[in-house]
Design an enzyme around this catalytic site. Structure first.
Site, PDB file in Angstrom:
ATOM      1  N   ASN A   1      -8.728   4.359  -0.049  1.00 26.87           N
ATOM      2  CA  ASN A   1      -8.130   3.137   0.481  1.00 26.87           C
ATOM      3  C   ASN A   1      -7.623   2.300  -0.696  1.00 26.87           C
ATOM      4  OD1 ASN A   1      -7.422   0.812   1.795  1.00 26.87           O
ATOM      5  ND2 ASN A   1      -9.482   0.296   2.499  1.00 26.87           N
TER       6      ASN A   1
ATOM      7  N   HIS B   1      -1.122   0.365   7.800  1.00 28.20           N
ATOM      8  CA  HIS B   1      -1.780   0.490   6.497  1.00 28.20           C
ATOM      9  C   HIS B   1      -1.759   1.951   6.087  1.00 28.20           C
ATOM     10  CE1 HIS B   1      -4.163  -0.579   3.101  1.00 28.20           C
ATOM     11  NE2 HIS B   1      -5.206   0.138   3.476  1.00 28.20           N
TER      12      HIS B   1
ATOM     13  N   CYS C   1       0.829  -1.204   0.000  1.00 33.08           N
ATOM     14  CA  CYS C   1       0.000   0.000   0.000  1.00 33.08           C
ATOM     15  C   CYS C   1       0.866   1.257   0.000  1.00 33.08           C
ATOM     16  CB  CYS C   1      -0.939  -0.003   1.199  1.00 33.08           C
ATOM     17  SG  CYS C   1      -0.102  -0.194   2.801  1.00 33.08           S
TER      18      CYS C   1
END
Length: 665
Positions: A268, A243, A74
């Site tokens: 996201n 994250h 990510c």
């Protein structure tokens, strides 16, 4: 790292990359991450084998954003979103007009460019992508027929040696790799609720500057912003530890009561909403603003996006990474002022054990670190960056293997680094005297980061820059970069600056002590814990020798007997024992007279200082209690003993003189 030339293909055959083949060696490095479970299930397909009409980019740019697959990257995909906002940067990383599917020039290869260690490095790949059941198993676009993200991810994986190397990382690093600029990480934490006493915190958990969103207003439309969690937030219940998400936009919205609320739109990388706050589609927050504005803002939300307000943002995320804007001319723009920093210089350096790895200012060898002159010609805004090279061992052209083969931790790949700067009146100065003064600017402390940054408005004159690692003898290559709004010059200090002469009227006496931290008994931890006083203590005295010259008279080194891959953060304090008290007495109500902190993951920590005559005790500790280990403590004290002052000169023989003693009768 050598630049790779554009691949050549003969006839009608498609290019097959021999340096990054469709094999497990390209997927895995040590099988230490969850993708190791994919072994035996991955096949490699070209885009035309995955869908009928593949393209690099979709017609709708909102569908071009990255969607994370089974790989925990990510941090990289957040940086990819920034490229979509800046076509000139995207064209730098992914040169346009490359032949793709359906083009007669297409040969199955694509060319990318990444900023690495001070220059742009080309990486060529073939377009065979890892799949499971003919579906991409790693990153992809929201539109399944667009492949720019999957190809860019493969090129970045090749640069690192394998896909598995991309599991976990910092958004700041990928932003720099994709832009050649700078990125800073700021905290969102509430510092007022933290205890005042934090001197021994692990340098990997240093307190960062708190982010003030108002500071970014001059560049809010141009900079990259990413937010990240260190643990599962209450509202974002699906998000796991570490994250990263992208801040797509943020704006002040008037409420029906006449006040303003700051709203942020978050993307996201997973491609799905994981938020249940007041500003979800049917949340109560929307009733507080004009219905027309509410509908317009809700219409901006794409797949995987959600709105939240400033209060939710500050409570749900731990830190923010801000990437500096870069103009089409390639100039960095300050996130502090919005000024273009049109002047740029960089120089490479190296810390070498026994030569230029002097360690922190705690160490007597600090002055041996590399030194750089910064000349500021006129007052201006200046950014100075210290970027260390990751500790790789190159096995092939791009196959990079870390020097340690155990857990993939930041401590193994980076040294704890810091940058200090002193203003000097002229180029000839007394180095020892200057280093005893506080620097005019410095990074907060030594930290396990790839890059640390200094910022300030500097007046004309000369400045001395000294980059350092925390541990003496720690080796690494690094790059000093300076960006400025005014004219500057940067040069390495070739010869050492004049320093104080070495003292010749004394000697050093060294004592060695062995000890152990034992769980439940003598492993008391740092001063943050009441059990600190359970740690071993080692008394010593400093004699009253009035003829000893002023200066350092004590050197202490603490060495832990543990492998490099399993170190505890260690440090020590020196306490003065009140006159008349037994040597073993610990003055619990007194602060230490000297300390070697913050606790650091390293084999050795050292401190040199001057202590007045009296009785003292050394208390070595690990940062957390109940961390067992053996250690050795060396204590060197200057003692008064006259030494012979010879007339030896470099390149000349010593002229010995005989002295005959005559006994008087």
């Amino acid at each position: 790292m050598k630049e790779e030339s554009r691949p050549e293909c003969g006839g009608e055959g498609l290019f097959e990359d021999q340096h990054f083949p469709p094999e497990d060696t390209s997927l895995f490095c040590d099988r230490s991450t969850p993708i190791a479970k994919l072994q035996g299930y991955v096949t490699w397909c070209r885009p035309q084998e995955i869908c009928q009409s593949p393209a690099l980019f979709p017609d709708n740019i909102n569908q071009a954003h990255a969607k994370q697959g089974l790989l925990g990257d990510c941090w990289f995909l957040c940086a990819c979103s920034f490229l979509l906002k800046n076509k000139h940067l995207l064209n730098k990383v992914f040169p346009p007009d490359q032949p793709q599917w359906g083009d007669s020039r297409y040969r199955g290869s694509f060319q990318f460019s990444f900023w690495q260690q001070g220059r742009w490095t080309d990486v060529a790949i073939d377009d065979r992508l890892p799949c499971i059941n003919s579906t991409l198993c790693f990153a992809r676009c929201h539109t399944p027929t667009a492949f720019w993200v999957a190809l860019l991810e493969k090129a970045y994986a090749k640069l690192h040696g394998s896909y598995e190397r991309l599991w976990a990382g910092q958004v700041s690093e990928s932003l720099v790799d994709l832009t050649g600029g700078l990125a800073e990480r700021w905290s969102l934490g509430d510092f007022e609720s933290e205890p005042e006493q934090r001197p021994e915190q692990d340098s990997d958990q240093v307190r960062r500057r708190k982010l003030d969103l108002n500071l970014l207003y001059p560049v809010k439309e141009e900079c990259a912003i990413s937010c990240s969690t260190h643990s599962s937030p209450g509202g974002a219940s699906e998000l796991g530890q570490y994250h990263a998400l992208t801040v797509m936009e943020w704006l002040d919205v008037k409420t029906v009561s006449g006040s303003e609320v700051l709203l942020l739109r978050i993307r996201n990388p997973w491609g799905r909403c994981c938020w249940g706050g007041a500003w979800i589609e049917s949340g109560p927050g929307w009733s507080s603003i004009n219905p027309v504005s509410a509908l317009e803002l809700q219409s901006r939300v794409a797949e995987g996006e959600f709105w939240l307000d400033e209060t939710e943002f500050l409570s749900q995320f731990d830190d923010v990474t801000v990437g500096y804007p870069i103009s089409e001319d390639g100039h960095l723009k300050s996130i502090y002022t919005g000024n273009l920093l049109t002047h740029h210089h960089q120089l490479a350096g190296r810390w070498m054990k026994g030569h230029s790895a002097g360690g922190s200012r705690n160490s007597s060898s600090y002055s041996s670190n590399p030194k750089f002159w910064l000349k500021v010609c006129e007052r201006g805004e200046v950014l100075i960056s210290l970027l260390q090279h990751r500790k790789w061992r190159h096995t092939e052209q791009y196959a990079q293997t870390p020097q340690e083969e155990s857990e993939n931790t930041k401590h193994q790949h980076y040294q704890a680094i810091a940058l200090h700067m002193w203003k000097v009146e002229k180029k000839r100065f007394n180095l020892s005297r200057m280093l005893n003064k506080p620097p005019c600017a410095s990074s907060h402390c030594h930290a396990y980061e790839r890059e640390v940054v200094l910022h300030g408005q500097l007046e004309p004159g000369y400045f001395l820059l000294i980059p350092s690692t925390y541990q003496p003898g720690a080796e690494a290559r690094f790059l000093i970069r300076v960006f400025s709004s005014s004219s500057i010059s940067l040069s390495a200090l070739k010869s050492p600056a004049p320093s104080l002469p070495l003292t010749t009227d004394g000697e050093w006496e060294t004592l060695y002590f062995r000890g152990s931290w034992v769980e439940g008994r003598t492993a008391g931890g740092s001063r943050n814990f009441l059990s600190h006083w359970q740690n071993p203590c080692f008394p010593f005295t400093v004699c009253d020798e009035s003829t000893v010259t002023l200066g350092v008279n004590v050197r202490i080194t603490l060495h832990q007997s543990r492998p490099d891959t399993d170190l505890h953060p260690i440090g020590f304090h020196i306490y003065k024992i009140p006159q008349g008290e037994p040597e073993q007495t610990l003055p619990r109500d007194q602060d230490p007279v000297a300390s070697c902190v913050p606790h650091c993951f390293t084999q050795d920590v050292s401190l040199t200082c001057r202590l007045s005559p009296g009785a003292y005790t050394i208390v070595p500790s690990t940062y957390q209690p109940d961390c067992s280990a053996d250690f050795t403590l060396s204590l060197a004290r200057r003692i008064h003993r006259k030494v012979v002052k010879s007339q030896e000169r470099l390149g000349r023989a010593i002229q010995e003189i005989s002295h005959i003693s005559v006994m008087q009768s």
